[in-house]
Design a protein around this motif. Structure first.
Motif, mmCIF file in Angstrom:
data_model
loop_
_atom_site.group_PDB
_atom_site.id
_atom_site.type_symbol
_atom_site.label_atom_id
_atom_site.label_comp_id
_atom_site.label_asym_id
_atom_site.label_seq_id
_atom_site.Cartn_x
_atom_site.Cartn_y
_atom_site.Cartn_z
ATOM 1 N N UNK A 2 0.721 -1.142 -0.002
ATOM 2 C CA UNK A 2 -0.054 0.075 0.017
ATOM 3 C C UNK A 2 1.111 1.241 0.111
ATOM 4 N N UNK A 3 2.161 1.072 0.117
ATOM 5 C CA UNK A 3 3.213 2.226 0.176
ATOM 6 C C UNK A 3 3.420 2.334 -1.081
ATOM 7 N N UNK A 4 3.597 1.706 -1.880
ATOM 8 C CA UNK A 4 4.029 1.575 -3.339
ATOM 9 C C UNK A 4 3.307 2.487 -4.078
ATOM 10 N N UNK A 5 3.923 3.623 -4.646
ATOM 11 C CA UNK A 5 3.131 4.610 -5.675
ATOM 12 C C UNK A 5 2.674 3.780 -7.029
ATOM 13 N N UNK A 6 1.667 4.366 -7.504
ATOM 14 C CA UNK A 6 1.096 3.894 -8.811
ATOM 15 C C UNK A 6 2.228 4.149 -9.800
ATOM 16 N N UNK A 7 2.364 3.187 -10.649
ATOM 17 C CA UNK A 7 3.462 3.082 -11.696
ATOM 18 C C UNK A 7 4.384 2.178 -11.418
ATOM 19 N N UNK A 8 5.221 2.478 -10.101
ATOM 20 C CA UNK A 8 6.401 1.602 -9.675
ATOM 21 C C UNK A 8 5.505 0.390 -9.193
ATOM 22 N N UNK A 9 4.522 0.350 -8.633
ATOM 23 C CA UNK A 9 3.578 -0.761 -8.165
ATOM 24 C C UNK A 9 3.263 -1.755 -9.229
ATOM 25 N N UNK A 10 2.888 -0.973 -10.363
ATOM 26 C CA UNK A 10 2.319 -1.843 -11.678
ATOM 27 C C UNK A 10 3.713 -2.490 -12.405
ATOM 28 N N UNK A 11 4.812 -1.803 -12.447
ATOM 29 C CA UNK A 11 5.696 -2.537 -13.097
ATOM 30 C C UNK A 11 6.319 -3.694 -12.282
ATOM 31 N N UNK A 12 6.383 -3.641 -11.034
ATOM 32 C CA UNK A 12 6.693 -4.730 -10.019
ATOM 33 C C UNK A 12 5.846 -5.779 -9.889
ATOM 34 N N UNK A 13 4.593 -5.382 -10.018
ATOM 35 C CA UNK A 13 3.295 -6.357 -10.115
ATOM 36 C C UNK A 13 3.680 -7.197 -11.416
ATOM 37 N N UNK A 14 3.864 -6.451 -12.546
ATOM 38 C CA UNK A 14 3.815 -7.381 -13.625
ATOM 39 C C UNK A 14 4.935 -8.219 -13.904
ATOM 40 N N UNK A 15 6.075 -7.916 -13.003
ATOM 41 C CA UNK A 15 7.271 -8.729 -12.992
ATOM 42 C C UNK A 15 7.138 -10.085 -12.154
ATOM 43 N N UNK A 16 6.331 -10.037 -11.316
ATOM 44 C CA UNK A 16 5.796 -11.065 -10.382
ATOM 45 C C UNK A 16 5.458 -12.477 -11.110
ATOM 46 N N UNK A 17 5.831 -13.513 -10.615
ATOM 47 C CA UNK A 17 5.360 -14.735 -11.265
ATOM 48 C C UNK A 17 3.551 -14.815 -11.125
ATOM 49 N N UNK A 18 2.974 -15.369 -12.088
ATOM 50 C CA UNK A 18 1.370 -15.234 -12.154
ATOM 51 C C UNK A 18 0.971 -16.012 -10.789
ATOM 52 N N UNK A 19 1.522 -16.944 -10.152
ATOM 53 C CA UNK A 19 0.971 -17.436 -8.871
ATOM 54 C C UNK A 19 0.945 -16.508 -7.933
#
Length: 444
Positions: free
Chosen positions: A56-73
């Motif tokens: 919840x402390x990750x800004x929009x944009x950075x959080x989206x980029x990190x989330x996209x790099x996470x494994x789908x599971x």
């Protein structure tokens, strides 16, 4: 030696986990400054509750980029663990294919939650959420301009020109342009560079509200927030301009009884099926106007010159009404006016109709007198021009406003209603005045 290295790695992992668990906000700042792939790799070794606490402390944009790099599971499990408003905001900013894949994965173990999220992601038509772009970039207020530029280069997000600065609650509290960020001193903090957020929109605000907000604040971009005040997107001026242009084009079609869906290359059958009902309605209104003329059949038989001048009276009132209708419809579509402005619009059009009517009356009276050598006929057409133009302009202003006030689409019916009024007004004015002044008219 291997045993010692394993113990050291284990200790480092525990320290990392303890740090993230105890200092989630500081951990989020570190993750924000890291490449998305490295941040995602670091998070994979952490328990889910630790990731959710700092997310919840990750800004929009950075959080989206990190989330996209996470494994789908892991991404799917994180979505199920996050607070619903964070999960919905995160999902809404994902590409459609990724969003569907995540929801399908979530559906395996949390079918009720997946169904709920699908419903929440379906925004009603013509709302801010449907008009926004989700490619936005936000930053924490306590990072420097150099760090923000590094994040932009690293994430490679084609965001809009306006960048948002988040407060301690991760809500947008300020904004700055990309140009201002590039020209700032590298060590300047974003909280010092950002200007206060001029305005914002709720995801469920309708299109009228969006356009009014752009008209009132003259912004290049306006942030779109969810009910909890979290940033989920942004609307640019060009998006609103494009939407308004499409509305105007559609209104031009519907004003003459053409479907909004009909295109220049649509099939003949489609054009026929969409236009025919309105042509039938127009035929009925034409009979109504004809009935007015029929009521003065005896007078027309006595003064045949009236039949020649009837199209002049009806044509001028129709043109004047169409002008007033076009201006009023444009004002309603662009939100320059609302139904509350009806008095001002009405009086303005009445005055315009009277002034135009007087000038047209003089021109027409001279022409009719030269043609017929009848002062009575010239006087009748002059008085009819003034009265019919005032009525037509008033109707052109009031018809769309009344229809909109009644909850109807003013573009869909205005033209046909107005045509009926202007035809009847033109015929009634001309023939009614002719009946009153019949003693002055030449017989035959």
């Amino acid at each position: 030696m291997n045993a010692i290295e394993q113990r050291l790695d284990s200790a480092a992992e525990q320290l990392s986990q303890a740090y993230m668990a105890n200092y989630p906000q500081k951990s989020a700042r570190h993750l924000e400054s890291m490449p998305a792939g490295e941040a995602a790799e670091l998070l994979q070794s952490q328990p889910l509750h630790v990731i959710a606490a700092l997310w919840k402390y990750l800004p929009v944009g950075s959080s989206d980029a990190i989330f996209s790099a996470l494994p789908e599971d892991l991404a799917s499990r994180l979505i199920s663990y996050l607070d619903s408003h964070l999960a919905i905001g995160l999902l809404s900013r994902q590409p459609q294919e990724s969003r569907d894949a995540l929801l399908n994965a979530l559906n395996t173990g949390h079918s009720a939650l997946a169904s709920e999220y699908r419903n929440l992601l379906e925004y009603p038509p013509d709302t801010a959420a449907r008009m926004m772009t989700t490619k936005v970039q936000a930053f924490s207020a306590d990072i420097t301009a150099a760090e923000a530029l590094a994040i932009l280069r690293r994430n490679q997000v084609l965001a809009q020109d306006t960048l948002y600065v988040l407060d301690a609650n991760q809500q947008p509290g300020g904004e700055l342009s990309l140009q201002e960020l590039v020209l700032a001193q590298p060590g300047s903090l974003l909280e010092d560079l950002a200007k206060p957020l001029r305005t914002s929109l709720n995801a469920l605000d309708d299109k009228d509200t969006v356009i009014e907000r752009f008209e009132g604040f003259r912004c290049r971009n306006i942030a779109v927030l969810d009910p909890q005040g979290q940033l989920i997107g942004s609307i640019g001026y060009f998006d609103v301009y494009q939407s308004t242009k499409e509305d105007l084009a559609a209104d031009l079609q519907t004003m003459v009884g053409v479907s909004k869906e009909e295109k220049a290359l649509s099939s003949s059958w489609f054009a026929f099926s969409k236009r025919q009902p309105w042509l039938q309605i127009n035929l009925l209104t034409a009979f109504a106007a004809a009935a007015v003329v029929g009521a003065f059949e005896g007078l027309i038989a006595q003064v045949t010159a009236l039949a020649i001048l009837l199209p002049v009276a009806a044509g001028q009132s129709g043109n004047a009404g169409a002008q007033a209708l076009a201006v009023t419809m444009r004002g309603l579509t662009l939100r320059e006016i609302t139904t509350k402005h009806w008095r001002h619009v009405l009086f303005k059009e009445m005055a315009a109709g009277a002034m135009n009517g007087i000038v047209i009356a003089l021109t027409c009276a001279i022409g009719v007198y030269v043609w017929s050598q009848s002062i009575g006929l010239a006087l009748v057409i002059a008085l009819a021009m003034v009265s019919s133009l005032v009525i037509a302009c008033s109707a052109g202003a009031l018809v769309p406003i009344v229809l909109k006030k009644a909850g109807l689409d003013p573009a869909q019916s205005s033209s046909i209603v107005l045509t009926t009024i202007t035809d009847i007004a033109g015929f009634m004015s001309f023939l009614g005045i002719a009946l009153l002044l019949s003693d002055m008219l030449p017989k035959g």
